[in-house]
Design a protein around this motif. Structure first.
Motif, mmCIF file in Angstrom:
data_model
loop_
_atom_site.group_PDB
_atom_site.id
_atom_site.type_symbol
_atom_site.label_atom_id
_atom_site.label_comp_id
_atom_site.label_asym_id
_atom_site.label_seq_id
_atom_site.Cartn_x
_atom_site.Cartn_y
_atom_site.Cartn_z
ATOM 1 N N LEU A 42 62.345 -104.401 13.221
ATOM 2 C CA LEU A 42 63.109 -103.897 14.035
ATOM 3 C C LEU A 42 64.675 -104.288 14.660
ATOM 4 O O LEU A 42 65.287 -103.531 14.945
ATOM 5 N N ASN B 57 67.832 -102.991 15.173
ATOM 6 C CA ASN B 57 68.400 -102.775 16.838
ATOM 7 C C ASN B 57 69.831 -103.105 16.662
ATOM 8 O O ASN B 57 71.049 -102.776 17.002
ATOM 9 N N TYR C 28 56.912 -98.586 15.970
ATOM 10 C CA TYR C 28 56.624 -99.600 16.008
ATOM 11 C C TYR C 28 55.829 -100.506 16.927
ATOM 12 O O TYR C 28 54.929 -101.286 17.085
ATOM 13 N N TYR D 103 62.691 -95.327 16.267
ATOM 14 C CA TYR D 103 62.100 -96.447 15.535
ATOM 15 C C TYR D 103 60.860 -97.209 16.841
ATOM 16 O O TYR D 103 60.058 -97.404 16.401
ATOM 17 N N GLY D 104 61.350 -97.203 17.875
ATOM 18 C CA GLY D 104 61.334 -98.416 19.113
ATOM 19 C C GLY D 104 59.337 -97.605 18.980
ATOM 20 O O GLY D 104 58.244 -98.175 19.385
#
Length: 179
Positions: free
Chosen positions: A164, A168, A58, A54-55
């Protein structure tokens, strides 16, 4: 909520995630990092690899949006849109207990280079801290970020960052249950 207050809270949360990665995960053996959950769920490394995926999506979008926007020192109130609130609340481990199936492209492999996964997670948390610091001088309600599962849907940067970080938190709690 006032922008600086929100961003400071998020910065503290990211700092906490970073410290957990450095103090807990970085010093664990590959065997422990790759050991599947006793409930059949993901290993610590898989949880973090999922977050890294995901990092990768994004963080570049956050940077691009921030660098393309003008500096603005005005006080800004952050209000989540209905879609942003839904996304954030659904990932909140305190509110959203519902399990989700990971989306294609975000399902981690079983065999991973655990140390590389931890190093990437640490790097991404450091990038996220920089993004939060830059965001303090921007109008983050004006910056639109396409969501990973449906790029035609967009969240303003404030909602996207909150999503996000709470995502996390959800998976860090999952990883910690493996310790």
């Amino acid at each position: 909520m006032e922008k600086l207050l929100l961003l400071n809270q998020l910065e503290n949360q990211v700092e906490n995630h970073l410290q957990q990665a450095i103090q807990k995960y970085q010093n664990l053996s590959n065997e422990l990092l790759l050991k599947p959950s006793s409930s059949g769920g993901w290993s610590i490394a898989q949880c973090l690899e999922h977050l890294n995926s995901y990092g990768v999506y994004y963080l570049p979008l956050f940077k691009k949006g921030l660098y393309a926007s003008q500096d603005d020192m005005r006080v800004e109130t952050i209000e989540s849109t209905w879609l942003g609130k839904l996304a954030i609340d659904s990932m909140n481990p305190e509110k959203g207990k519902k399990k989700f199936k990971a989306r294609k492209g975000h399902i981690p492999e079983v065999i991973l280079d655990a140390k590389a996964v931890i190093a990437e997670f640490i790097n991404q948390q450091e990038q996220l801290l920089q993004i939060l610091r830059i965001a303090k001088n921007k109008r983050i309600q004006q910056i639109k970020i396409p969501i990973s599962i449906a790029k035609f849907l967009k969240l303003h940067l404030g909602d996207a960052i909150q999503f996000l970080i709470i995502h996390n938190e959800r998976h860090i709690q999952q990883a910690n249950r493996n310790l």
